[in-house]
Design a protein around this motif. Structure first.
Motif, PDB file in Angstrom:
ATOM      1  N   ALA A  78      27.771 -16.937 -28.457  1.00  0.00           N
ATOM      2  CA  ALA A  78      28.460 -17.202 -27.195  1.00  0.00           C
ATOM      3  C   ALA A  78      29.674 -18.091 -27.354  1.00  0.00           C
ATOM      4  O   ALA A  78      30.602 -18.031 -26.539  1.00  0.00           O
ATOM      5  CB  ALA A  78      27.490 -17.846 -26.203  1.00  0.00           C
ATOM      6  N   ASN A  79      29.690 -18.950 -28.372  1.00  0.00           N
ATOM      7  CA  ASN A  79      30.721 -19.995 -28.391  1.00  0.00           C
ATOM      8  C   ASN A  79      31.510 -20.127 -29.690  1.00  0.00           C
ATOM      9  O   ASN A  79      32.461 -20.899 -29.750  1.00  0.00           O
ATOM     10  CB  ASN A  79      30.086 -21.349 -28.052  1.00  0.00           C
ATOM     11  N   MET A  80      31.133 -19.414 -30.732  1.00  0.00           N
ATOM     12  CA  MET A  80      31.778 -19.685 -32.026  1.00  0.00           C
ATOM     13  C   MET A  80      33.270 -19.339 -32.030  1.00  0.00           C
ATOM     14  O   MET A  80      34.059 -19.956 -32.758  1.00  0.00           O
ATOM     15  CB  MET A  80      31.067 -18.940 -33.144  1.00  0.00           C
ATOM     16  N   VAL A  93      31.924 -33.011 -23.206  1.00  0.00           N
ATOM     17  CA  VAL A  93      31.810 -31.547 -23.211  1.00  0.00           C
ATOM     18  C   VAL A  93      30.879 -31.117 -24.329  1.00  0.00           C
ATOM     19  O   VAL A  93      31.061 -31.501 -25.492  1.00  0.00           O
ATOM     20  CB  VAL A  93      33.186 -30.875 -23.381  1.00  0.00           C
ATOM     21  N   ALA A  94      29.874 -30.336 -23.969  1.00  0.00           N
ATOM     22  CA  ALA A  94      28.949 -29.749 -24.937  1.00  0.00           C
ATOM     23  C   ALA A  94      29.011 -28.235 -24.814  1.00  0.00           C
ATOM     24  O   ALA A  94      29.188 -27.695 -23.713  1.00  0.00           O
ATOM     25  CB  ALA A  94      27.530 -30.241 -24.698  1.00  0.00           C
ATOM     26  N   SER A  95      28.829 -27.563 -25.933  1.00  0.00           N
ATOM     27  CA  SER A  95      28.937 -26.099 -25.966  1.00  0.00           C
ATOM     28  C   SER A  95      27.730 -25.518 -26.690  1.00  0.00           C
ATOM     29  O   SER A  95      27.411 -25.919 -27.804  1.00  0.00           O
ATOM     30  CB  SER A  95      30.227 -25.700 -26.699  1.00  0.00           C
ATOM     31  N   VAL A  96      27.063 -24.544 -26.034  1.00  0.00           N
ATOM     32  CA  VAL A  96      25.871 -23.926 -26.627  1.00  0.00           C
ATOM     33  C   VAL A  96      25.942 -22.418 -26.467  1.00  0.00           C
ATOM     34  O   VAL A  96      26.763 -21.889 -25.725  1.00  0.00           O
ATOM     35  CB  VAL A  96      24.574 -24.467 -25.983  1.00  0.00           C
ATOM     36  N   CYS A 121      27.964 -22.789 -21.331  1.00  0.00           N
ATOM     37  CA  CYS A 121      26.965 -21.831 -21.802  1.00  0.00           C
ATOM     38  C   CYS A 121      27.398 -20.437 -21.367  1.00  0.00           C
ATOM     39  O   CYS A 121      28.513 -20.271 -20.881  1.00  0.00           O
ATOM     40  CB  CYS A 121      25.572 -22.187 -21.263  1.00  0.00           C
ATOM     41  N   ALA A 122      26.542 -19.437 -21.542  1.00  0.00           N
ATOM     42  CA  ALA A 122      27.010 -18.079 -21.282  1.00  0.00           C
ATOM     43  C   ALA A 122      25.874 -17.108 -21.025  1.00  0.00           C
ATOM     44  O   ALA A 122      24.811 -17.201 -21.655  1.00  0.00           O
ATOM     45  CB  ALA A 122      27.833 -17.582 -22.473  1.00  0.00           C
ATOM     46  N   ASP A 123      26.127 -16.167 -20.117  1.00  0.00           N
ATOM     47  CA  ASP A 123      25.289 -14.973 -20.053  1.00  0.00           C
ATOM     48  C   ASP A 123      25.601 -14.112 -21.270  1.00  0.00           C
ATOM     49  O   ASP A 123      26.762 -14.021 -21.681  1.00  0.00           O
ATOM     50  CB  ASP A 123      25.591 -14.176 -18.780  1.00  0.00           C
ATOM     51  N   LEU A 164      28.598 -24.801 -16.748  1.00  0.00           N
ATOM     52  CA  LEU A 164      29.584 -23.740 -16.524  1.00  0.00           C
ATOM     53  C   LEU A 164      29.208 -22.533 -17.376  1.00  0.00           C
ATOM     54  O   LEU A 164      29.260 -22.579 -18.603  1.00  0.00           O
ATOM     55  CB  LEU A 164      30.989 -24.219 -16.873  1.00  0.00           C
ATOM     56  N   ASN A 165      28.843 -21.453 -16.720  1.00  0.00           N
ATOM     57  CA  ASN A 165      28.458 -20.202 -17.364  1.00  0.00           C
ATOM     58  C   ASN A 165      29.695 -19.301 -17.478  1.00  0.00           C
ATOM     59  O   ASN A 165      30.220 -18.827 -16.469  1.00  0.00           O
ATOM     60  CB  ASN A 165      27.357 -19.527 -16.535  1.00  0.00           C
TER      61      ASN A 165
END
Length: 550
Positions: free
Chosen positions: A37-39, A78-81, A108-110, A163-164
């Protein structure tokens, strides 16, 4: 979104637009664990000048690091997963951030719209019980504006925002326009003379006033004004944990209120007949189960009206900025020429600065164990004054909270009072250390809490942080030992034989010391002065010596 006609809109991937918008909004540091999702947007972020990414061992650690970074800097963390499990791993840490009112954004993300995708989860339901705000980007043209709005919301409302950014949007093309940095939060207004009339009537009629400051007073920069107000009133000063050391160096500073007070200081607080609290929530913990408020007049100043009466109903509530309110009170008292109360002089004579902390307790060190309190008194003499202190929770906290000190109250963070979870302090300390790389960060944990997140010590090693992790190791869950014994139960289930912390720390690449006596601290000052990577100090303590008993 900035839609000014003279700023061109550029089409680019969602990943690139995310990175640029974060940077536009003033974000230069991100914490996370990479995944599908985030790389890509993390990689785009690192292409930008003056950006920094800290990869944690587990997502809860990344969230905690962002929490610590935000609390000590006043900026948005800010954190990202990644999908599914990455978001799920953040639940405990984000509840702590919510309860602590941390300005934080969790990205994060769907997952991709693939049937039976294994990491699919209902994100609104997952975070629904945490208290965090939740927002999903619905369309590509909303992405930039939504990121800016969520960062602004986190900053101004002091709330974590989830925040998705769905995969289909991040991996597609979106319109991008540069954004303006998020502006500072504007604090509450100034009180009028009429606003202060009732409060000053209560305060000036008191014979034994006590001034108490909380985190709101720190954030308002109210320390000097409150010291002057206390001098005019003849009142001693005290703080909740959120304002620890705000009055350090004042001759009538009593230190911390509540269940971590020194016995002599608690006795003075208990004599007061009026508590004047600025930016303090006045919970059961900071008031010794409200015993410091009962049968007293209470005047409370806070910018958040929802806090009034939440824990204790004050006689007078002032919904204004702590500094502005204190300064207005000073003006009125000086104009009236009111003489100060003799309370603090009668109770404390010439003051508290000459007190020896070693005289506050009976040292119960033995040939096998060191008393936590004696250990912290000695350690404070070896540590630099300019440091950050982060503390986990447990009965051990009495020692570091009381005997380790900071020069700036904003750089004391405790991770127990908001949510009651142990095991969160190490990631929070790492985020704080990233924020102040030139200064020392000290993290105090019990052995149980340390084991819960010790894996992140490896992150501190990889980052080369000037971090000292002190473990108050009594081989037990301490409060449970006391409570089980008090009811006649065998405390054996609460006693745990952990691996040697020093050996684990060294295996991760850090420095380590095991301490059973003050003599074991020899040479520590020099090691800390030239610290090139994290240091773990394992203080061996007796599980049957309670630091709360004097």
């Amino acid at each position: 979104m900035n839609t000014s006609a003279n700023i061109a809109t550029t089409m680019m991937t969602g990943h690139a637009a995310m990175a640029r918008t974060l940077a536009d909004c003033g974000v230069d540091t991100m914490f996370g664990v990479l995944g599908d999702a985030n790389m890509y947007y993390v990689s785009e972020f690192l292409k930008l000048p003056d950006t920094h990414y800290v990869g944690s061992a587990i997502e809860s650690g990344a969230l905690g690091m962002a929490d610590g970074y935000a609390r000590t800097t006043g900026r948005v963390g800010v954190a990202s997963v990644t999908h599914g499990p990455g978001a799920a791993n953040c639940i405990n840490a984000i509840i702590e951030a919510v309860r602590a009112r941390t300005s934080l954004v969790l990205l994060c993300a769907d997952p991709p719209p693939v049937k039976h995708y294994p990491q699919e989860i209902d994100l609104p339901s997952l975070f629904g019980g945490t208290g965090a705000r939740y927002h999903v980007v619905l369309a590509p043209e909303h992405l930039v504006e939504d990121i800016e709005s969520c960062i602004a919301l986190a900053s101004r409302a002091r709330v974590p925002v989830v925040l998705n950014v769905p995969w289909r949007i991040a991996d597609g093309e979106v319109p991008y326009q540069p954004q303006s940095p998020v502006g500072p939060t504007i604090r509450g207004g100034n009180p009028s003379l009429d606003d202060l009339d009732e409060a000053l009537g209560v305060i000036l009629s008191a014979r034994r006033p006590l001034v108490v400051a909380g985190r709101g007073a720190v954030e308002a920069g109210a320390g000097p004004a409150l010291s002057r107000l206390a001098d005019l009133l003849g009142a001693p000063l005290a703080t909740t944990a959120g304002a620890k050391d705000l009055f350090k160096g004042h001759p009538y500073n009593l230190g911390l209120t509540g269940d971590v007070s020194a016995a002599w200081a608690f006795d003075v607080m208990n004599e007061s007949d009026c508590v004047i609290a600025f930016g303090a929530s006045l919970t059961q913990f900071s008031t010794s189960n409200y015993s410091l408020l009962r049968s007293r007049r209470v005047v409370r100043c806070d910018t958040d009206p929802t806090k009034f009466g939440l824990y204790w109903r004050a006689d007078v509530n002032l919904c204004f900025d702590a500094r502005a309110t204190a300064e207005a009170m000073i003006g009125q008292i000086e104009a009236a020429g009111t003489a100060p109360s003799p309370f603090r002089i009668n109770a404390l004579g010439e003051g508290t600065l000459s007190r020896n902390p070693r005289e506050e307790f009976v040292d119960q060190s033995s040939s096998e164990f060191i008393d936590m309190r004696a250990a912290m008194v000695q350690l404070e003499e070896l540590l630099p004054a300019n440091k950050t202190l982060v503390s986990d929770g447990g009965r051990f906290k009495i020692a570091p909270w009381r005997y380790l000190h900071v020069e700036d109250s904003k750089r004391f963070v405790q991770t127990l009072g908001a949510w009651g979870s142990i095991g969160l302090a190490i990631p929070v300390a790492i985020g704080s250390a990233v924020a102040f790389p030139g200064d020392l960060t000290v993290c105090a944990c019990g052995d149980g809490g340390a084991m819960m997140s010790l894996i992140e010590f490896s992150t501190a090693v990889r980052q080369g942080l000037r971090l000292v992790l002190i473990v108050m190791n009594d081989g037990a869950y301490g409060p449970e030992v006391v409570r089980l014994q008090a009811r006649g139960y065998d405390p054996a289930p609460s006693l745990i034989a952990w691996p040697e912390f020093a050996a684990v720390a060294e295996a991760m690449g850090g420095h380590a010391r095991t301490v059973r006596s003050v003599a074991d601290l020899v040479g520590l000052r020099e090691l800390i002065a030239d610290l090139d990577r994290p240091l773990l100090i394992d203080f061996k303590c007796d599980p049957f010596v309670d630091p709360r008993v004097f």
